[in-house]
Design a protein around this motif. Structure first.
Motif, short mmCIF file in Angstrom:
data_model
loop_
_atom_site.label_atom_id
_atom_site.label_comp_id
_atom_site.label_asym_id
_atom_site.label_seq_id
_atom_site.Cartn_x
_atom_site.Cartn_y
_atom_site.Cartn_z
N MET A 1 0.84 -1.17 -0.01
CA MET A 1 0.11 0.20 0.14
C MET A 1 0.80 1.22 -0.10
SD MET A 1 -3.05 0.91 2.64
CE MET A 1 -2.16 0.68 4.22
N PHE A 2 2.14 1.18 0.43
CA PHE A 2 3.01 2.49 0.62
C PHE A 2 4.21 2.35 -0.38
CE2 PHE A 2 1.18 1.22 4.97
CZ PHE A 2 0.30 2.46 5.01
N ALA A 3 4.06 1.60 -1.53
CA ALA A 3 4.98 1.53 -2.53
C ALA A 3 5.12 2.70 -3.19
CB ALA A 3 4.74 0.40 -3.51
N ASN A 4 6.43 3.46 -3.28
CA ASN A 4 6.60 4.61 -3.85
C ASN A 4 6.92 4.42 -5.13
OD1 ASN A 4 7.42 5.02 -0.77
ND2 ASN A 4 7.38 7.06 -1.83
N LEU A 5 6.64 5.13 -6.14
CA LEU A 5 7.09 5.15 -7.40
C LEU A 5 8.36 6.16 -7.59
CD1 LEU A 5 3.97 5.53 -9.37
CD2 LEU A 5 4.74 3.62 -8.12
N ASN A 6 9.31 5.96 -7.18
CA ASN A 6 10.63 6.40 -7.37
C ASN A 6 11.64 6.20 -8.62
OD1 ASN A 6 10.57 7.59 -4.68
ND2 ASN A 6 11.19 5.53 -3.83
N THR A 7 11.45 5.00 -9.42
CA THR A 7 12.22 4.96 -10.60
C THR A 7 11.37 4.65 -11.58
OG1 THR A 7 12.30 2.39 -10.26
CG2 THR A 7 14.30 4.25 -9.01
N PRO A 8 11.92 4.42 -12.76
CA PRO A 8 11.17 4.08 -13.90
C PRO A 8 10.67 2.62 -13.62
CG PRO A 8 13.01 5.36 -14.78
CD PRO A 8 13.32 5.32 -13.46
N GLN A 9 11.40 1.68 -13.06
CA GLN A 9 10.85 0.55 -12.92
C GLN A 9 9.73 0.38 -11.94
OE1 GLN A 9 13.93 -2.10 -10.93
NE2 GLN A 9 12.64 -4.03 -11.51
N ASP A 10 9.86 1.19 -11.06
CA ASP A 10 8.47 1.39 -9.98
C ASP A 10 7.44 1.71 -10.73
OD1 ASP A 10 10.34 0.95 -7.90
OD2 ASP A 10 10.39 2.95 -7.33
N TYR A 11 7.41 2.57 -11.60
CA TYR A 11 6.39 3.21 -12.49
C TYR A 11 5.83 2.11 -13.39
CZ TYR A 11 4.00 6.02 -15.84
OH TYR A 11 3.14 6.79 -16.82
N GLN A 12 6.67 1.29 -14.08
CA GLN A 12 6.44 0.34 -14.97
C GLN A 12 5.40 -0.86 -13.99
OE1 GLN A 12 6.08 0.35 -18.08
NE2 GLN A 12 6.96 2.43 -17.96
N GLN A 13 6.02 -1.22 -12.74
CA GLN A 13 5.49 -2.16 -12.04
C GLN A 13 4.11 -1.62 -11.71
OE1 GLN A 13 8.47 -2.71 -9.18
NE2 GLN A 13 9.44 -4.30 -10.17
N ALA A 14 3.88 -0.13 -11.40
CA ALA A 14 2.70 0.26 -10.83
C ALA A 14 1.63 0.25 -11.92
CB ALA A 14 2.89 1.73 -10.58
N LEU A 15 2.17 0.44 -13.07
CA LEU A 15 1.30 0.50 -14.31
C LEU A 15 0.86 -1.02 -14.61
CD1 LEU A 15 2.92 2.85 -16.99
CD2 LEU A 15 0.96 3.25 -15.38
N ALA A 16 1.60 -1.89 -14.41
CA ALA A 16 1.06 -3.26 -14.64
C ALA A 16 0.13 -3.49 -13.67
CB ALA A 16 2.47 -4.30 -14.39
N ARG A 17 0.40 -3.01 -12.22
CA ARG A 17 -0.34 -3.30 -11.31
C ARG A 17 -1.98 -2.86 -11.24
NH1 ARG A 17 0.70 -1.97 -4.82
NH2 ARG A 17 -1.41 -2.41 -4.14
N ILE A 18 -2.01 -1.59 -12.01
CA ILE A 18 -3.30 -1.19 -12.20
C ILE A 18 -4.00 -1.77 -13.63
CG2 ILE A 18 -3.00 1.07 -11.09
CD1 ILE A 18 -2.70 2.40 -13.75
N ALA A 19 -3.08 -2.25 -14.60
CA ALA A 19 -3.56 -2.73 -15.75
C ALA A 19 -4.31 -4.25 -15.20
CB ALA A 19 -2.57 -3.06 -16.73
N ASN A 20 -3.54 -4.93 -14.14
CA ASN A 20 -3.95 -6.26 -13.69
C ASN A 20 -5.26 -6.08 -12.82
OD1 ASN A 20 -2.07 -7.41 -15.63
ND2 ASN A 20 -0.59 -7.27 -14.13
N GLY A 21 -5.57 -4.95 -12.42
CA GLY A 21 -6.69 -4.71 -11.55
C GLY A 21 -6.28 -5.11 -10.15
#
Length: 193
Positions: A173-193
């Motif tokens: 729940m507290f994962a920060n988007l600090n790097t491009p890799q974090d951002y890509q993981q977050a996009l994958a997370r919202i894409a997968n619901g």
């Protein structure tokens, strides 16, 4: 204080960081069908009647809700100080723009401790999340003294106050988007619901 309702407390989304590891301004990253800052604003505004962005510049988005902080120093303490000085509120809820998966429900869980403490923040296994919590105006003299000393450490401020870390077991729940890799993981997370 006992009659204070959570929705009456202003919410402050801190957007004034350097985003140096990301390489671009995090707040303006696309997140679903909107920018990250728009996503966070909409999420926080579900609970808090007044939601503000503390930024170094106007983004052309949500301008009436933008509070400009001083240039030159990139530190959350600067944003919190600017929010208190601008809003003149006894209490504020502070959240960083780069934690899109935080739960609004955790705000209610922390709110119950507001009468006894000056800072109430989220905590998870091994981590203190100072940028997800409630702050009382009573901390301002200590905060400003720290700024004068050019000490920008959140932990140093918290240690001088009456504070409590409210434990949550969902670390993601507290994962920060600090790097491009974090951002890509977050996009994958919202894409997968």
């Amino acid at each position: 204080m006992s009659n204070l309702q959570i929705q009456e407390i202003p919410c402050v989304i801190l957007c004034g960081g350097k985003s140096s590891r990301m390489g671009v301004n995090k707040a303006l990253l696309q997140f679903g069908h909107q920018t990250l800052v728009e996503y966070m604003y909409a999420k926080c505004h579900q609970l808090f009647a007044e939601t503000y962005l503390v930024c170094k510049e106007h983004y052309g988005l949500l301008d009436p809700r933008v509070i400009l902080e001083p240039q030159g120093i990139f530190a959350p303490l600067v944003g919190i100080n600017t929010a208190f000085e601008t809003l003149k509120s006894q209490k504020i809820f502070v959240i960083s723009v780069d934690v899109p998966f935080f739960s609004i429900a955790c705000c209610r869980d922390m709110f119950v401790f507001l009468e006894q403490y000056e800072i109430v923040f989220a905590r998870s296994q091994g981590h203190s999340h100072y940028l997800c919590g409630f702050y009382d105006l009573a901390i301002l003299p200590k905060l400003q003294a720290q700024l004068k000393q050019q000490n920008y450490r959140m932990s140093d401020l918290v240690s001088q106050t009456r504070h409590i870390g409210v434990f949550f077991d969902d670390e993601a729940m507290f994962a920060n988007l600090n790097t491009p890799q974090d951002y890509q993981q977050a996009l994958a997370r919202i894409a997968n619901g």
